[in-house]
Enzyme design. Structure first.
Site, PDB file in Angstrom:
ATOM      1  N   HIS A  85     -21.871  41.942 -19.887  1.00 48.72           N
ATOM      2  CA  HIS A  85     -20.294  42.399 -20.603  1.00 48.72           C
ATOM      3  C   HIS A  85     -18.956  43.456 -19.669  1.00 48.72           C
ATOM      4  CE1 HIS A  85     -20.324  39.351 -23.322  1.00 48.72           C
ATOM      5  NE2 HIS A  85     -21.323  39.503 -23.852  1.00 48.72           N
ATOM      6  N   GLU A 141     -17.650  13.551  -7.485  1.00 47.13           N
ATOM      7  CA  GLU A 141     -18.410  15.099  -7.803  1.00 47.13           C
ATOM      8  C   GLU A 141     -19.908  14.335  -7.662  1.00 47.13           C
ATOM      9  OE1 GLU A 141     -18.464  17.543 -10.979  1.00 47.13           O
ATOM     10  OE2 GLU A 141     -17.845  15.791 -12.781  1.00 47.13           O
ATOM     11  N   ASP A 186     -21.068  20.128  -7.199  1.00 51.37           N
ATOM     12  CA  ASP A 186     -21.639  19.111  -7.396  1.00 51.37           C
ATOM     13  C   ASP A 186     -21.055  17.796  -5.952  1.00 51.37           C
ATOM     14  OD1 ASP A 186     -23.057  19.767 -10.136  1.00 51.37           O
ATOM     15  OD2 ASP A 186     -21.826  19.023 -11.112  1.00 51.37           O
ATOM     16  N   CYS A 245     -11.332  21.042  -6.891  1.00 54.28           N
ATOM     17  CA  CYS A 245     -10.922  22.408  -7.766  1.00 54.28           C
ATOM     18  C   CYS A 245     -12.598  22.768  -7.461  1.00 54.28           C
ATOM     19  CB  CYS A 245     -10.609  21.593  -9.174  1.00 54.28           C
ATOM     20  SG  CYS A 245     -12.961  20.176  -9.794  1.00 54.28           S
TER      21      CYS A 245
END
Length: 544
Positions: free
Chosen positions: A188, A430, A454, A501
């Site tokens: 984090h 994809e 992908d 994308c």
């Protein structure tokens, strides 16, 4: 001059003095208590104060780094209220008749070791959170003040590690960079540092010595290198690198408000990819034309149970409103493979990338799908929302989705709930199957968005998560380029637009190729929007 190295967490170059932050390792004293019930009451009162402190930290973090990155402090509050944690402390107080501070310290050590021994990297990271939360509670019980992370002069902060609560307390105007001996790129703290845009290097090990405190240093966040007492030549080189970086950023800022148009007049849309509402500010700051990919699965990954329709509605509504009429394309749930949520209770699979995931879950467990689609339709009246569906392999799937959407629209009409009836719907290309039948799929939807991550994995038969295969993985492979061309041509033949994308969209070495192939839209990380715009504006497609 001394040269140190570590892992880059945030890029950038910083010059200044080193300032070591050392946690005071206070030995927790053990003593016997006579009034066990009173001691438990004291522990419970301290817990309430600690939870209140974390609430204040959450509010501060929301303002500085957004809701998503501030959520760690809500997680810390939940840890303090965890039943196992709570029972362990009370059992130690009761059975051993000892003080609350000691009981918290023992419990913290036990939980720390438990988390550290887990195989899952995310859970290992939670070990540090348990320590951080417990130390806060002990300080409250002992009446000690929390650590002041501010500094009198701008400096490079160095530490063994920094907990999220410590990082958020940094006065950013006084921090030039930070360095840690421990930490990981998935912690984090690293995430917060990236969001705060402070140069950071982690995992420097014991080479990062306390004796360097007060000495002049240069931090090269790009390469993960620190120069202690740099010589004149290094100072000159790093100044040059810093100036080049600043100049690049300033030049890119001048592109705000400019069109994404090539030298010969070809226009392309440049949108941004996001994972949560806190990313919207970066989208607007970097002047993206819209959101080309909202990864809705993060709503599920960050929850302990299925997010409700109202929870999802509020998120989609907020993003749509904040984008002020710019398009927001939401990808429906893409869980499975490398993205797992325990409460889905997904079976272990031999080959999860080819398994039960994404649209296959939605079309099998339609109650999950219905909740998300209802939320999206309800939010559609607050902005320009479009919906796209992942992992499509057949026309039949698309037809089933369209029928299901009509069913949900009828439900909303009967309930008198308003929604936009003209929502654009598209699919992710994809899988090689979708690319090969894109001429048929184009007749069913309003747009295609090519998910190159992908598509490359499935086309090359290479697991993109396997580092041993990096030398075989080629995102520029001719087969991928040919598939993209096929999809673009088939989409245009049916009058629909085609975007990209996946990560390849931000690859500046491929921008000219995409323009030549006729791609209509590129959706990239917010920080890459202006860089891609610059590349587009420097290109003459007619000469390619």
């Amino acid at each position: 001059m001394i040269t140190l190295s570590g892992k880059s967490a945030v890029g950038g170059v910083a010059f200044g003095k080193m300032s070591f932050y050392e946690k005071k390792e206070e030995q927790v004293r053990r003593y016997t208590v006579e009034d066990v019930a009173g001691e438990i009451a004291r522990y419970q009162a301290g817990k309430v104060i600690a939870i209140g402190q974390l609430g204040s930290l959450y509010e501060k973090a929301v303002e500085e780094v957004g809701e998503e990155n501030a959520a760690i402090f809500q997680v810390h509050q939940m840890m303090l209220e965890d039943l196992d944690y709570h029972e362990s402390i009370e059992n130690i107080i009761t059975s051993q008749e000892v003080n609350a501070e000691y009981a918290v310290a023992v419990t913290a050590d036990n939980f720390y070791e438990m988390f550290k021994s887990m195989d899952d990297e995310y859970m290992k990271e939670r070990a540090a959170d348990v320590k951080d939360v417990s130390e806060r509670l002990i300080k409250v019980l002992e009446g000690r003040e929390t650590v002041d992370m501010t500094s009198n002069e701008p400096s490079i902060i160095a530490a063994q590690d920094l907990a999220p609560s410590e990082t958020i307390q940094l006065d950013k105007s006084m921090v030039l960079a930070f360095l840690t001996r421990e930490g990981s790129a998935n912690s984090h703290t690293a995430i917060l540092a990236r969001t705060m845009n402070i140069p950071a290097i982690i995992s420097m090990g014991d080479a990062l010595k306390n004796e360097y405190s007060g000495r002049e240093a240069i931090v090269d966040g790009f390469t993960g290198t620190v120069y202690i007492d740099p010589d004149a030549e290094t100072i000159a080189l790093m100044k040059e690198k810093q100036n080049a970086d600043l100049e690049k950023r300033q030049l890119l800022q001048q592109l705000k408000g400019k069109e994404n148009v090539t030298l010969d007049g070809k226009k392309i849309k440049i949108y941004a990819n996001i994972g949560n509402t806190s990313d919207v500010g970066l989208v607007l700051k970097n002047d993206a034309g819209g959101i080309g990919l909202f990864r809705s699965e993060f709503l599920y990954l960050e929850n302990n149970n299925f997010p409700t329709e109202d929870q999802q509605f509020q998120v989609y509504k907020t993003v749509a409103q904040n984008m002020g009429g710019k398009k927001v394309i939401v990808r429906t749930l893409d869980i499975g493979a490398d993205k797992q949520a325990d409460y889905f209770d997904l079976p272990k699979e031999e080959n999860p990338a080819l398994g039960y995931r994404a649209i296959r879950i939605c079309l099998t467990q339609k109650d999950i799908f219905r909740t998300q689609l209802r939320a999206l339709f309800r939010a559609s009246v607050f902005g320009k929302i479009a919906i796209m569906f992942p992992m499509i392999i057949s026309v039949e799937e698309v037809k089933e989705i369209k029928e299901f959407m009509e069913e949900i629209k009828n439900e909303l009409r009967q309930e008198g709930i308003p929604f936009a009836d003209n929502i654009e719907t598209g699919i992710m290309i994809e899988t090689p199957a979708a690319a090969m039948i894109s001429d048929l799929l184009a007749k069913e939807v309003d747009f295609f968005s090519i998910g190159t991550n992908d598509l490359t994995q499935y086309t090359l038969a290479i697991d993109r998560q396997n580092p041993k295969l990096d030398k075989f993985y080629n995102a520029h492979h001719e087969a991928i380029v040919r598939m993209i061309k096929m999809v673009v041509d088939n989409g245009h033949a049916e009058g629909i637009w085609v975007g990209i994308c996946g990560e390849l969209g931000a690859d500046l070495d491929m921008t000219e190729t995409f323009l030549k192939l006729g791609v209509d839209e590129l959706s990239v990380s917010p920080s890459m929007v202006l860089s891609v715009r610059k590349k587009v504006r420097e290109t003459d497609v007619s000469k390619l």
